[in-house]
Design a protein around this motif. Structure first.
Motif, PDB file in Angstrom:
ATOM      1  N   LEU B 160       3.348   2.138   9.283  1.00  0.00           N
ATOM      2  CA  LEU B 160       2.137   1.545   8.710  1.00  0.00           C
ATOM      3  C   LEU B 160       2.499   1.019   7.319  1.00  0.00           C
ATOM      4  CD1 LEU B 160      -1.143   1.611   9.345  1.00  0.00           C
ATOM      5  CD2 LEU B 160      -1.118   3.230   7.438  1.00  0.00           C
ATOM      6  N   CYS B 161       2.405  -0.299   7.131  1.00  0.00           N
ATOM      7  CA  CYS B 161       2.727  -0.889   5.828  1.00  0.00           C
ATOM      8  C   CYS B 161       1.553  -0.682   4.872  1.00  0.00           C
ATOM      9  CB  CYS B 161       3.017  -2.381   5.963  1.00  0.00           C
ATOM     10  SG  CYS B 161       4.477  -2.714   6.951  1.00  0.00           S
ATOM     11  N   VAL B 162       1.830  -0.129   3.703  1.00  0.00           N
ATOM     12  CA  VAL B 162       0.782   0.074   2.701  1.00  0.00           C
ATOM     13  C   VAL B 162       1.212  -0.607   1.401  1.00  0.00           C
ATOM     14  CG1 VAL B 162      -0.111   2.195   3.715  1.00  0.00           C
ATOM     15  CG2 VAL B 162       1.724   2.326   2.023  1.00  0.00           C
ATOM     16  N   ALA B 163       0.223  -1.171   0.688  1.00  0.00           N
ATOM     17  CA  ALA B 163       0.536  -1.961  -0.509  1.00  0.00           C
ATOM     18  C   ALA B 163       0.673  -1.074  -1.748  1.00  0.00           C
ATOM     19  CB  ALA B 163      -0.539  -3.011  -0.734  1.00  0.00           C
ATOM     20  N   ARG B 164       0.004   0.056  -1.749  1.00  0.00           N
ATOM     21  CA  ARG B 164       0.014   0.902  -2.953  1.00  0.00           C
ATOM     22  C   ARG B 164       0.733   2.213  -2.662  1.00  0.00           C
ATOM     23  NH1 ARG B 164      -1.501  -2.802  -6.825  1.00  0.00           N
ATOM     24  NH2 ARG B 164      -3.056  -4.144  -5.858  1.00  0.00           N
ATOM     25  N   GLY B 165       0.866   3.027  -3.693  1.00  0.00           N
ATOM     26  CA  GLY B 165       1.596   4.264  -3.539  1.00  0.00           C
ATOM     27  C   GLY B 165       3.075   3.961  -3.604  1.00  0.00           C
ATOM     28  N   ASN B 166       3.898   4.908  -3.312  1.00  0.00           N
ATOM     29  CA  ASN B 166       5.332   4.667  -3.436  1.00  0.00           C
ATOM     30  C   ASN B 166       6.099   5.189  -2.225  1.00  0.00           C
ATOM     31  OD1 ASN B 166       7.567   3.666  -4.639  1.00  0.00           O
ATOM     32  ND2 ASN B 166       7.896   5.424  -5.981  1.00  0.00           N
ATOM     33  N   PRO B 167       5.723   4.727  -1.017  1.00  0.00           N
ATOM     34  CA  PRO B 167       6.458   5.208   0.157  1.00  0.00           C
ATOM     35  C   PRO B 167       7.835   4.559   0.236  1.00  0.00           C
ATOM     36  CG  PRO B 167       4.899   3.542   0.836  1.00  0.00           C
ATOM     37  CD  PRO B 167       4.720   3.713  -0.648  1.00  0.00           C
ATOM     38  N   GLN B 168       8.639   5.054   1.164  1.00  0.00           N
ATOM     39  CA  GLN B 168       9.969   4.481   1.382  1.00  0.00           C
ATOM     40  C   GLN B 168       9.835   3.016   1.831  1.00  0.00           C
ATOM     41  OE1 GLN B 168      12.295   6.179   4.644  1.00  0.00           O
ATOM     42  NE2 GLN B 168      14.052   6.354   3.278  1.00  0.00           N
ATOM     43  N   HIS B 169      10.805   2.208   1.451  1.00  0.00           N
ATOM     44  CA  HIS B 169      10.809   0.815   1.887  1.00  0.00           C
ATOM     45  C   HIS B 169      11.054   0.757   3.397  1.00  0.00           C
ATOM     46  CE1 HIS B 169      11.677  -3.453   2.074  1.00  0.00           C
ATOM     47  NE2 HIS B 169      11.336  -3.566   0.809  1.00  0.00           N
ATOM     48  N   LEU B 170      10.375  -0.186   4.077  1.00  0.00           N
ATOM     49  CA  LEU B 170      10.565  -0.348   5.524  1.00  0.00           C
ATOM     50  C   LEU B 170      12.043  -0.472   5.880  1.00  0.00           C
ATOM     51  CD1 LEU B 170       9.613  -0.898   8.455  1.00  0.00           C
ATOM     52  CD2 LEU B 170       9.297  -3.297   7.804  1.00  0.00           C
ATOM     53  N   LEU B 171      12.804  -1.236   5.089  1.00  0.00           N
ATOM     54  CA  LEU B 171      14.226  -1.437   5.407  1.00  0.00           C
ATOM     55  C   LEU B 171      14.986  -0.110   5.417  1.00  0.00           C
ATOM     56  CD1 LEU B 171      16.590  -3.342   6.023  1.00  0.00           C
ATOM     57  CD2 LEU B 171      16.908  -3.636   3.572  1.00  0.00           C
ATOM     58  N   PRO B 188      -5.328  -5.638   6.461  1.00  0.00           N
ATOM     59  CA  PRO B 188      -5.994  -6.874   6.075  1.00  0.00           C
ATOM     60  C   PRO B 188      -5.815  -7.132   4.572  1.00  0.00           C
ATOM     61  CG  PRO B 188      -7.576  -5.109   6.097  1.00  0.00           C
ATOM     62  CD  PRO B 188      -6.247  -4.505   6.489  1.00  0.00           C
ATOM     63  N   GLU B 189      -6.281  -8.267   4.103  1.00  0.00           N
ATOM     64  CA  GLU B 189      -6.366  -8.536   2.669  1.00  0.00           C
ATOM     65  C   GLU B 189      -7.085  -7.348   2.026  1.00  0.00           C
ATOM     66  OE1 GLU B 189      -4.519 -11.394   0.861  1.00  0.00           O
ATOM     67  OE2 GLU B 189      -5.467 -12.222   2.641  1.00  0.00           O
ATOM     68  N   GLY B 190      -6.511  -6.777   0.985  1.00  0.00           N
ATOM     69  CA  GLY B 190      -7.123  -5.608   0.368  1.00  0.00           C
ATOM     70  C   GLY B 190      -6.539  -4.301   0.887  1.00  0.00           C
ATOM     71  N   GLY B 191      -5.756  -4.393   1.962  1.00  0.00           N
ATOM     72  CA  GLY B 191      -5.063  -3.207   2.473  1.00  0.00           C
ATOM     73  C   GLY B 191      -5.929  -2.343   3.387  1.00  0.00           C
ATOM     74  N   GLU B 196      -8.273   5.000   6.922  1.00  0.00           N
ATOM     75  CA  GLU B 196      -7.402   4.460   7.973  1.00  0.00           C
ATOM     76  C   GLU B 196      -5.970   4.971   7.799  1.00  0.00           C
ATOM     77  OE1 GLU B 196      -9.675   0.199   8.935  1.00  0.00           O
ATOM     78  OE2 GLU B 196      -8.346   0.352   7.205  1.00  0.00           O
ATOM     79  N   VAL B 197      -5.511   5.003   6.553  1.00  0.00           N
ATOM     80  CA  VAL B 197      -4.146   5.487   6.303  1.00  0.00           C
ATOM     81  C   VAL B 197      -4.039   6.948   6.752  1.00  0.00           C
ATOM     82  CG1 VAL B 197      -2.424   5.996   4.520  1.00  0.00           C
ATOM     83  CG2 VAL B 197      -3.755   3.874   4.399  1.00  0.00           C
ATOM     84  N   ASP B 198      -5.041   7.759   6.401  1.00  0.00           N
ATOM     85  CA  ASP B 198      -5.019   9.171   6.792  1.00  0.00           C
ATOM     86  C   ASP B 198      -4.991   9.341   8.312  1.00  0.00           C
ATOM     87  OD1 ASP B 198      -5.052   9.811   4.160  1.00  0.00           O
ATOM     88  OD2 ASP B 198      -7.186  10.343   4.077  1.00  0.00           O
ATOM     89  N   ARG B 199      -5.836   8.557   8.995  1.00  0.00           N
ATOM     90  CA  ARG B 199      -5.884   8.636  10.461  1.00  0.00           C
ATOM     91  C   ARG B 199      -4.547   8.253  11.084  1.00  0.00           C
ATOM     92  NH1 ARG B 199     -10.412   4.773  11.764  1.00  0.00           N
ATOM     93  NH2 ARG B 199     -12.124   5.604  10.542  1.00  0.00           N
ATOM     94  N   ALA B 200      -3.930   7.195  10.533  1.00  0.00           N
ATOM     95  CA  ALA B 200      -2.654   6.732  11.085  1.00  0.00           C
ATOM     96  C   ALA B 200      -1.571   7.797  10.891  1.00  0.00           C
ATOM     97  CB  ALA B 200      -2.238   5.421  10.411  1.00  0.00           C
ATOM     98  N   GLY B 204       0.663  10.080  13.677  1.00  0.00           N
ATOM     99  CA  GLY B 204       2.118  10.053  13.790  1.00  0.00           C
ATOM    100  C   GLY B 204       2.803   8.856  13.151  1.00  0.00           C
ATOM    101  N   PHE B 205       2.023   7.996  12.486  1.00  0.00           N
ATOM    102  CA  PHE B 205       2.625   6.847  11.799  1.00  0.00           C
ATOM    103  C   PHE B 205       3.340   7.297  10.524  1.00  0.00           C
ATOM    104  CE2 PHE B 205       0.097   4.271  14.532  1.00  0.00           C
ATOM    105  CZ  PHE B 205       0.606   2.988  14.467  1.00  0.00           C
ATOM    106  N   GLN B 206       4.382   6.558  10.175  1.00  0.00           N
ATOM    107  CA  GLN B 206       5.081   6.756   8.904  1.00  0.00           C
ATOM    108  C   GLN B 206       4.635   5.621   7.976  1.00  0.00           C
ATOM    109  OE1 GLN B 206       9.317   6.851   9.479  1.00  0.00           O
ATOM    110  NE2 GLN B 206       9.731   6.530   7.310  1.00  0.00           N
ATOM    111  N   THR B 207       4.213   5.927   6.744  1.00  0.00           N
ATOM    112  CA  THR B 207       3.841   4.847   5.822  1.00  0.00           C
ATOM    113  C   THR B 207       5.104   4.282   5.186  1.00  0.00           C
ATOM    114  OG1 THR B 207       3.497   6.388   3.994  1.00  0.00           O
ATOM    115  CG2 THR B 207       1.561   5.793   5.292  1.00  0.00           C
ATOM    116  N   VAL B 208       5.128   2.963   5.037  1.00  0.00           N
ATOM    117  CA  VAL B 208       6.287   2.282   4.453  1.00  0.00           C
ATOM    118  C   VAL B 208       5.809   1.203   3.482  1.00  0.00           C
ATOM    119  CG1 VAL B 208       7.885   2.663   6.379  1.00  0.00           C
ATOM    120  CG2 VAL B 208       6.374   0.673   6.405  1.00  0.00           C
TER     121      VAL B 208
END
Lengths: 241, 241
Positions: B160-171, B188-191, B196-200, B204-208
């Motif tokens: 799950l791509c997130v715009a804020r916070g400091n997760p690991q880079h997708l690469l 979407p625009e605005g993230g 939604e992030v919590d649910r993902a 089992g999603f990893q935030t990146v």
């Protein structure tokens, strides 16, 4: 917080004189009010939190943010037909490009009007604000492909993306990257001519692939810059480097 | 050579019956003539070189090309406002996506009309032809964000791509990638909302992260898919893997 870019002469000591356009943008478009805070950027890497007065803004504090790539990245892009270049400038700016050098290739000879250049510079400025960059990328005046080769001759790491043949993937090539600046060249629809590829190689460019599928002239710069930014940022964040 | 996509029932033995639209496209738009050769794709991975007759095409040989990614890549994309999704479908197809799952997020609730879905599927087909793919990506009907989580629950590698916070880079996250399919979700625009992030994450999603700059909803899917395709293709080409 909303962001706007100022020019150096607007700042005197801790006070920023706002232009008419900025006042319109801040008060009418963004609907900010006197006393509200915003972020002023000088377009060269410095940002301040400011408080809006009527026709000026008072600097509250220097902002310590860093969203710039750790090295200078120059995009040489053959000017495509139509309005595709608007989108290239916008997304290249979002992805962190430092300098954009539009190039007239053998397959794309149209020289853009001064109005178009003006428009692209405005797009770069807006995109820098929206993507929260500290630097507005420099959009140089278009040059011939030969001149683009000469202008970037000082940079050791120069990559020419080619659609055909079987060169190493850009991502693999970037693993050997060592210096403080990088040049990436993307061809027009239909690709670089073989004469252009030969000239670039003779001038020191390394040919690279962006994958097995044929990308449009609008997509290829994004794909390349996404890889470059990711390599630079995921390495600089990781402990393995 | 020019390319066009056929449906299974058009092919009988070594003969392909051309629809009226295909005849118009081949003879009028592309200005091909009887006896000319073209490439027919079945949209599921097989391609043939064919010779055009009047209202049919005769198969000359099976084409041995491989421009598909080695694994299945699903893009979950929150439907943005306006016509941005046209561009997302087009460039995601160029970059090799297998399935696109449009999602109604808390910040993007508009349900698209059947005409829009039809339009996006046509764009996917055209982009598959132009980028020389063997497969036309599947564009699923839009679902809620919760349903998107459930529908992809079988896939282990979900980002799950997130715009804020400091997760690991997708690469960096992709370096640990092991399985035969992958899911990438772009907000979407605005993230994505924090709910939604919590649910993902719970699902089992990893935030990146896609880097330090804020990307538009039109740019983020391209940046993510560029990285995914590059990792899959530069590894499969290199001897180190």
């Amino acid at each position: 917080m909303q962001r706007f870019v100022i020019s150096p002469q607007q700042k005197r000591a801790e006070q920023i004189q706002l232009t008419r356009e900025q006042q319109h943008y801040l008060y009418r478009v963004l609907r900010l009010q006197r006393g509200d805070r915003a972020i002023a950027l000088d377009g060269e890497g410095t940002a301040w939190i400011v408080q809006l007065q009527e026709d000026s803004a008072v600097i509250i504090e220097l902002l310590n943010v860093q969203t710039e790539l750790p090295i200078s990245v120059t995009l040489i892009a053959a000017l495509p037909k139509g309005n595709i270049f608007d989108e290239v400038v916008r997304s290249a700016t979002e992805l962190g490009v430092t300098t954009i050098l539009p190039t007239l290739s053998d397959r794309a000879l149209l020289k853009p009007s001064p109005q178009k250049l003006e428009r692209w510079r405005r797009i770069a400025k807006e995109a820098a604000e929206q993507s929260e960059r500290q630097i507005v990328p420099t959009l140089l005046d278009p040059v011939s492909f030969n001149d683009a080769l000469h202008l970037t001759a000082e940079t050791r790491d120069r990559y020419l993306c080619v659609a055909r043949g079987n060169p190493q993937h850009l991502l693999a090539s970037l693993q050997n990257f060592t210096s403080h600046s990088l040049v990436i060249a993307i061809g027009p629809e239909g690709g670089w001519t073989s004469l252009e590829v030969d000239r670039a190689i003779a001038s020191g460019f390394q040919t690279v692939s962006l994958g097995k599928r044929v990308l449009r002239a609008a997509t290829a710069p994004l794909a390349a810059l996404s890889l470059i930014a990711a390599v630079l940022e995921s390495y600089s964040n990781s402990q393995e480097y």
